[in-house]
Design an enzyme around this catalytic site. Structure first.
Site, PDB file in Angstrom:
ATOM      1  N   LYS A 172     112.658  44.974   8.785  1.00  0.00           N
ATOM      2  CA  LYS A 172     112.231  46.061   9.677  1.00  0.00           C
ATOM      3  C   LYS A 172     111.226  46.938   8.937  1.00  0.00           C
ATOM      4  CE  LYS A 172     114.885  48.712  13.045  1.00  0.00           C
ATOM      5  NZ  LYS A 172     116.039  49.623  13.197  1.00  0.00           N
TER       6      LYS A 172
HETATM    7  O1  G3P Z   1     117.403  51.151  16.895  1.00  0.00           O
HETATM    8  C1  G3P Z   1     116.896  52.443  16.893  1.00  0.00           C
HETATM    9  C2  G3P Z   1     117.969  53.432  16.939  1.00  0.00           C
HETATM   10  O2  G3P Z   1     118.846  53.303  15.855  1.00  0.00           O
HETATM   11  C3  G3P Z   1     117.528  54.834  17.091  1.00  0.00           C
HETATM   12  O3  G3P Z   1     118.418  55.387  17.959  1.00  0.00           O
HETATM   13  O4  G3P Z   1     119.679  57.152  19.054  1.00  0.00           O
HETATM   14  O5  G3P Z   1     118.811  57.493  16.723  1.00  0.00           O
HETATM   15  O6  G3P Z   1     117.257  57.454  18.645  1.00  0.00           O
HETATM   16  P1  G3P Z   1     118.539  56.969  18.097  1.00  0.00           P
END
Ligand code: G3P
Length: 213
Positions: free
Chosen positions: A82
């Site tokens: 990633k």
């Molecule tokens: O895969 C991306 C994710 O981990 C981000 O999620 O909820 O932190 O915006 P969030």
């Protein structure tokens, strides 16, 4: 459509993988920090359970990102490196493409970023829809725009809908033809549930018992 679990928690991966519906896992530095433990060991455990495990590079300069990408890719064939959407990240994505290393481009917030990542040959792009919703924009609209752009070209890059926050996000992404959704554990657990399934099953069981007294 592929479904990934967005977590660094191995027990959660084991549980959802046991349903037979899990195609991968996405981790990020924040999720890894939350769980603690050894990053490499966690990734390797997950690689035994699913064929795609995103492991994020934490270096910011191309030369260092490249080294991390090589290292992670050497851990297991299920590792997807990633890489953040920066100029140094684009160079790293191009490098990975030349080496046959699978990649997931993270922190995508615009169609132009998506196009640049696809031009490098990135295997996946991760538009973060929940974080756009958080600032008053329509995250799903970005998925719609990317899918529309993708319909004109022959990009091999899969669109991975990330930062999903509720079950409607997954249903909407599917109707736009997105390739993958990565889903937090709490949201994944809601996907099999419907009130009418529960009441319907209760009635079936009661009726069955009534003829088998
Ligand atoms: O895969 C991306 C994710 O981990 C981000 O999620 O909820 O932190 O915006 P969030």
């Amino acid at each position: 459509m592929k479904l990934f679990l967005d977590t660094a928690n191995i027990d959660q991966v084991k549980e959802i993988a046991s349903w037979g519906v899990l195609d991968g896992v996405t981790t990020n530095p924040s999720l890894v920090a939350k769980e603690g433990g050894n990053f490499k060991e966690t990734v390797l455990e997950m690689c035994k359970l699913v064929p795609n495990v995103s492991a994020q590079v934490t270096a910011e300069k191309f030369e260092d990102m490249k080294k991390q990408a090589d290292e992670y890719a050497g851990w297991h064939k299920h590792v997807v490196v990633k890489v953040p959407m920066t100029v140094e990240g684009l160079k790293t994505l191009s490098y990975c493409k030349s080496k046959g290393i699978r990649t997931n481009t993270t922190l995508i917030f615009s169609v132009n970023q998506a196009i640049l990542a696809a031009k490098t040959g990135a295997s996946m792009i991760s538009p973060f829809i929940g974080r756009l919703d958080d600032i008053g924009q329509d995250g799903m609209e970005l998925i719609s725009e990317i899918m529309q752009a993708w319909s004109f070209y022959n990009f091999d890059t899969e669109v991975l809908v990330a930062s999903t926050r509720h079950p409607r996000h997954i249903a909407d992404a599917a109707q736009l033809g997105a390739d993958i959704c990565t889903i937090p554990y709490a949201v994944f657990k809601k996907l099999p549930l419907h009130k009418l399934t529960d009441t319907g099953l209760k009635t079936f069981m009661e009726d069955w018992k009534s003829i088998n007294k």
